[in-house]
Design an enzyme around this catalytic site. Structure first.
Site, PDB file in Angstrom:
ATOM      1  N   LYS A 185      39.869 -12.745   1.569  1.00 27.77           N
ATOM      2  CA  LYS A 185      40.593 -13.472   0.514  1.00 27.77           C
ATOM      3  C   LYS A 185      40.858 -12.585  -0.706  1.00 27.77           C
ATOM      4  CE  LYS A 185      37.390 -16.614   0.065  1.00 27.77           C
ATOM      5  NZ  LYS A 185      36.439 -16.405   1.152  1.00 27.77           N
ATOM      6  N   THR A 186      39.815 -11.947  -1.182  1.00 29.26           N
ATOM      7  CA  THR A 186      39.949 -11.141  -2.404  1.00 29.26           C
ATOM      8  C   THR A 186      40.875  -9.959  -2.164  1.00 29.26           C
ATOM      9  OG1 THR A 186      37.760 -11.826  -3.131  1.00 29.26           O
ATOM     10  CG2 THR A 186      38.676  -9.857  -4.165  1.00 29.26           C
TER      11      THR A 186
ATOM     12  N   GLU B 205      43.100 -17.225  -5.408  1.00 32.02           N
ATOM     13  CA  GLU B 205      42.171 -17.193  -4.301  1.00 32.02           C
ATOM     14  C   GLU B 205      41.464 -18.541  -4.267  1.00 32.02           C
ATOM     15  OE1 GLU B 205      38.148 -14.814  -3.035  1.00 32.02           O
ATOM     16  OE2 GLU B 205      39.655 -13.761  -4.239  1.00 32.02           O
TER      17      GLU B 205
END
Length: 180
Positions: free
Chosen positions: A116-117, A160
């Site tokens: 995600k990051t 996110e």
């Protein structure tokens, strides 16, 4: 707006975006570090302890005109949270604040179990290099900005979304990306 646990990576990004948009922000966190120093430099009142007196002090200044923001890490027995409930203050989960940002922008939301990051950082960086000037709420430090947020001036938002607490199902972005 008072953030209980403001030093968390997601909470601090939301707090910075809100303060940069003119909101009066305070927060508490028992840990110390560079994130809290950055928040304090931006006129965010930081309380080093999470106790009833923190809410009492904010309540004396602002009355019922306080929104309290918590994350899933804040347990029901948290003293500030219990005091906010005694005063019958509105309490919102951080995902509800993020949801408002997502609704008000052309949003790209990234979620999933891994990546995600990194994916959020790539998209934010590419759009920034292309001069699209997105607002970003990232769960890590974006090297281009050296921070976990950016207040952009376009209608684009990159966020996110944490899948761990299930709150991402409440988001309705223009584009959703799920990594695995």
């Amino acid at each position: 707006i008072h953030f209980i646990g403001i030093g968390g990576i997601g909470m601090s990004a939301l707090a910075m975006i809100l303060v940069k948009n003119g909101y009066s922000i305070s927060g508490s966190d028992q840990k110390k570090g560079s994130i809290l120093k950055e928040l304090a430099k931006n006129n965010i009142n930081i309380f080093q302890k999470q106790e009833e007196l923190t809410i009492d002090e904010i309540y004396e200044t602002h009355g019922k005109n306080i929104l309290v923001v918590i994350s899933s890490a804040i347990l029901p027995e948290n003293l500030e949270l219990k005091q906010a409930k005694k005063y019958n203050l509105p309490i919102k989960h951080r995902s509800e604040i993020l949801e408002l940002l997502i609704k008000n922008k052309n949003s790209i939301v990234i979620s999933g179990s891994h990546g995600k990051t990194t994916t959020s950082t790539y998209i934010t960086t590419i759009l920034s290099i292309l001069k699209k000037d997105p607002t970003s709420v990232i769960g890590g430090i974006v090297p281009l900005y050296k921070s976990n947020y950016k207040v952009g001036h376009s209608e684009i938002l990159i966020a996110e979304a944490d899948e761990s607490d299930g709150s991402l199902v409440n988001f309705n972005p223009n584009i959703g990306i799920i990594t695995n």
